[in-house]
Design an enzyme around this catalytic site. Structure first.
Site, PDB file in Angstrom:
ATOM      1  N   LYS A  42      -5.148   6.170   4.475  1.00 43.45           N
ATOM      2  CA  LYS A  42      -4.578   6.934   5.356  1.00 43.45           C
ATOM      3  C   LYS A  42      -3.479   7.933   4.727  1.00 43.45           C
ATOM      4  O   LYS A  42      -3.060   9.112   5.412  1.00 43.45           O
ATOM      5  CB  LYS A  42      -3.691   6.123   6.439  1.00 43.45           C
ATOM      6  CG  LYS A  42      -4.528   5.167   7.268  1.00 43.45           C
ATOM      7  CD  LYS A  42      -3.852   4.334   7.894  1.00 43.45           C
ATOM      8  CE  LYS A  42      -4.532   2.730   8.247  1.00 43.45           C
ATOM      9  NZ  LYS A  42      -3.697   1.902   8.460  1.00 43.45           N
ATOM     10  N   GLY A  43      -2.793   7.564   3.532  1.00 43.41           N
ATOM     11  CA  GLY A  43      -1.868   8.288   2.656  1.00 43.41           C
ATOM     12  C   GLY A  43      -1.888   9.795   3.013  1.00 43.41           C
ATOM     13  O   GLY A  43      -1.014  10.434   2.962  1.00 43.41           O
ATOM     14  N   GLU A  98      -5.317  13.354  -2.365  1.00 44.11           N
ATOM     15  CA  GLU A  98      -4.772  12.204  -2.605  1.00 44.11           C
ATOM     16  C   GLU A  98      -3.411  12.549  -2.297  1.00 44.11           C
ATOM     17  O   GLU A  98      -2.857  13.452  -2.342  1.00 44.11           O
ATOM     18  CB  GLU A  98      -4.855  11.566  -4.060  1.00 44.11           C
ATOM     19  CG  GLU A  98      -6.009  10.597  -4.373  1.00 44.11           C
ATOM     20  CD  GLU A  98      -5.767   9.223  -3.697  1.00 44.11           C
ATOM     21  OE1 GLU A  98      -4.792   9.235  -2.718  1.00 44.11           O
ATOM     22  OE2 GLU A  98      -6.411   8.407  -4.292  1.00 44.11           O
ATOM     23  N   ASP A  99      -2.672  11.471  -1.708  1.00 45.67           N
ATOM     24  CA  ASP A  99      -1.297  11.316  -1.627  1.00 45.67           C
ATOM     25  C   ASP A  99      -0.557  10.958  -2.875  1.00 45.67           C
ATOM     26  O   ASP A  99       0.294  11.788  -3.266  1.00 45.67           O
ATOM     27  CB  ASP A  99      -0.879  10.152  -0.384  1.00 45.67           C
ATOM     28  CG  ASP A  99      -1.339   8.750  -0.989  1.00 45.67           C
ATOM     29  OD1 ASP A  99      -2.047   8.566  -1.830  1.00 45.67           O
ATOM     30  OD2 ASP A  99      -0.927   7.558  -0.244  1.00 45.67           O
ATOM     31  N   ASP A 102      -0.873   6.617  -9.062  1.00 40.24           N
ATOM     32  CA  ASP A 102      -0.012   5.741  -9.625  1.00 40.24           C
ATOM     33  C   ASP A 102      -0.710   5.287 -10.939  1.00 40.24           C
ATOM     34  O   ASP A 102      -0.382   5.760 -11.935  1.00 40.24           O
ATOM     35  CB  ASP A 102       0.443   4.857  -8.346  1.00 40.24           C
ATOM     36  CG  ASP A 102       1.255   3.574  -9.069  1.00 40.24           C
ATOM     37  OD1 ASP A 102       2.338   3.715  -9.983  1.00 40.24           O
ATOM     38  OD2 ASP A 102       1.531   2.676  -8.256  1.00 40.24           O
ATOM     39  N   LYS A 130       2.809   9.700 -10.375  1.00 46.66           N
ATOM     40  CA  LYS A 130       3.581   8.869 -11.219  1.00 46.66           C
ATOM     41  C   LYS A 130       3.171   8.716 -12.667  1.00 46.66           C
ATOM     42  O   LYS A 130       2.687   7.636 -12.959  1.00 46.66           O
ATOM     43  CB  LYS A 130       3.775   7.549 -10.521  1.00 46.66           C
ATOM     44  CG  LYS A 130       4.640   7.472  -9.118  1.00 46.66           C
ATOM     45  CD  LYS A 130       4.681   6.069  -8.929  1.00 46.66           C
ATOM     46  CE  LYS A 130       5.504   5.702  -7.512  1.00 46.66           C
ATOM     47  NZ  LYS A 130       5.666   4.467  -6.787  1.00 46.66           N
ATOM     48  N   ASP A 158       3.306   5.200   3.073  1.00 49.01           N
ATOM     49  CA  ASP A 158       3.856   4.092   3.766  1.00 49.01           C
ATOM     50  C   ASP A 158       4.293   2.832   3.077  1.00 49.01           C
ATOM     51  O   ASP A 158       3.930   2.851   1.778  1.00 49.01           O
ATOM     52  CB  ASP A 158       2.639   3.202   4.652  1.00 49.01           C
ATOM     53  CG  ASP A 158       1.687   2.598   3.765  1.00 49.01           C
ATOM     54  OD1 ASP A 158       1.219   2.976   2.978  1.00 49.01           O
ATOM     55  OD2 ASP A 158       1.433   1.238   3.923  1.00 49.01           O
TER      56      ASP A 158
HETATM   57  P1  IMP Z   1      -3.412   3.616  -7.806  1.00 46.93           P
HETATM   58  O1  IMP Z   1      -4.779   3.143  -7.679  1.00 46.93           O
HETATM   59  O2  IMP Z   1      -2.518   2.588  -8.654  1.00 46.93           O
HETATM   60  O3  IMP Z   1      -3.270   5.279  -8.530  1.00 46.93           O
HETATM   61  O4  IMP Z   1      -2.596   3.851  -6.354  1.00 46.93           O
HETATM   62  C1  IMP Z   1      -2.898   4.821  -5.787  1.00 46.93           C
HETATM   63  C2  IMP Z   1      -2.611   4.390  -4.204  1.00 46.93           C
HETATM   64  O5  IMP Z   1      -1.273   3.616  -4.007  1.00 46.93           O
HETATM   65  C3  IMP Z   1      -1.972   5.697  -3.463  1.00 46.93           C
HETATM   66  O6  IMP Z   1      -3.132   6.209  -2.763  1.00 46.93           O
HETATM   67  C4  IMP Z   1      -0.973   5.109  -2.326  1.00 46.93           C
HETATM   68  O7  IMP Z   1      -1.507   4.791  -1.321  1.00 46.93           O
HETATM   69  C5  IMP Z   1      -0.251   3.927  -3.207  1.00 46.93           C
HETATM   70  N1  IMP Z   1       0.953   4.079  -3.600  1.00 46.93           N
HETATM   71  C6  IMP Z   1       1.497   4.211  -4.939  1.00 46.93           C
HETATM   72  N2  IMP Z   1       2.570   4.402  -5.199  1.00 46.93           N
HETATM   73  C7  IMP Z   1       3.207   4.601  -3.984  1.00 46.93           C
HETATM   74  C8  IMP Z   1       4.517   4.827  -3.487  1.00 46.93           C
HETATM   75  O8  IMP Z   1       5.472   5.203  -4.036  1.00 46.93           O
HETATM   76  N3  IMP Z   1       4.520   5.022  -2.137  1.00 46.93           N
HETATM   77  C9  IMP Z   1       3.411   4.724  -1.396  1.00 46.93           C
HETATM   78  N4  IMP Z   1       2.212   4.539  -1.670  1.00 46.93           N
HETATM   79  C10 IMP Z   1       2.058   4.284  -3.082  1.00 46.93           C
HETATM   80 MG    MG Z   2      -0.908   3.433   0.692  1.00 43.63          MG
END
Ligand code: IMP
Ligand code: MG
Length: 179
Positions: A42-43, A98-99, A102, A130, A158
């Site tokens: 949903k982000g 994407e939101d 990370d 990030k 969220d």
């Molecule tokens: P990844 O798979 O570790 O790159 O994570 C990506 C997902 O983690 C994003 O689409 C977000 O939904 C969530 N996420 C990562 N960091 C944050 C943050 O600081 N705030 C909120 N959601 C986050």
């Molecule tokens: Mg999320």
């Protein structure tokens, strides 16, 4: 401001300006290409709606829900598809919205999946990035803002399903998730 929030990280105005830049970047690349814009729910929903409306290029839209963290602030490493796309991506120029990137795990898996289904091209636009937390080698084509190793919420993002409807982006107090 909510007592669990530390400070405003990005104001509505700052977001709006960058959304225009991201839209122009996409217009330059996808004019006359009939791209398929995919929102990772949903982000990314707030960012996605503002982004496609700021674009001049005619674009089709679709949605995909990927499992979230639950209450944790760490990615599990194996994101799950909760709701798949309605459209076929075969032969399509896909713009994935994407939101936040990370660890990069979610994006890595989505790229594998959609390229595997025959997408002609795969372009990522992310609201936030990030880079210091990356675990897999993946980069967005366009990233609006970089964030340090902090947890942020608002404008779609969220913590435990809260704060998504804030019109700005804020830093969550560490004590909220480190207790
Ligand atoms: P990844 O798979 O570790 O790159 O994570 C990506 C997902 O983690 C994003 O689409 C977000 O939904 C969530 N996420 C990562 N960091 C944050 C943050 O600081 N705030 C909120 N959601 C986050
Ligand atoms: Mg999320």
């Amino acid at each position: 401001m909510n007592e669990n929030l530390q400070s405003v990280f990005l104001s509505e105005e700052q977001i709006k300006e960058k959304v225009k830049e991201a839209a122009a970047w996409l217009d330059e690349r996808f004019k006359d290409k009939n791209p398929l814009a995919v929102s990772v729910l949903k982000g990314s929903v707030m960012f996605f709606c503002d982004l496609v409306r700021a674009m001049e290029t005619p674009v089709q839209i679709d949605f995909m829900t990927i499992s979230s963290y639950g209450k944790s602030t760490q990615s599990s490493g194996m994101p799950k598809i909760v709701m798949d796309l309605a459209a076929s991506v075969e032969g399509r120029d896909v713009i994935l919205v994407e939101d936040i990137v990370d660890s990069g795990n979610t994006l890595y898996k989505l790229r594998e999946l959609l390229v595997g289904r025959g997408a002609k091209s795969f372009t990522v636009v992310t609201l936030l990035d990030k880079p210091s937390r990356r675990k897999v080698d993946i980069k967005a084509g366009f990233s609006c803002f970089e964030v340090d190793d902090e947890f942020i919420v608002g404008y779609g993002l969220d913590y435990d399903q809260q704060f998504r409807n804030l019109p700005y982006i804020a830093v969550l107090k560490r004590e909220v998730y480190e207790k």
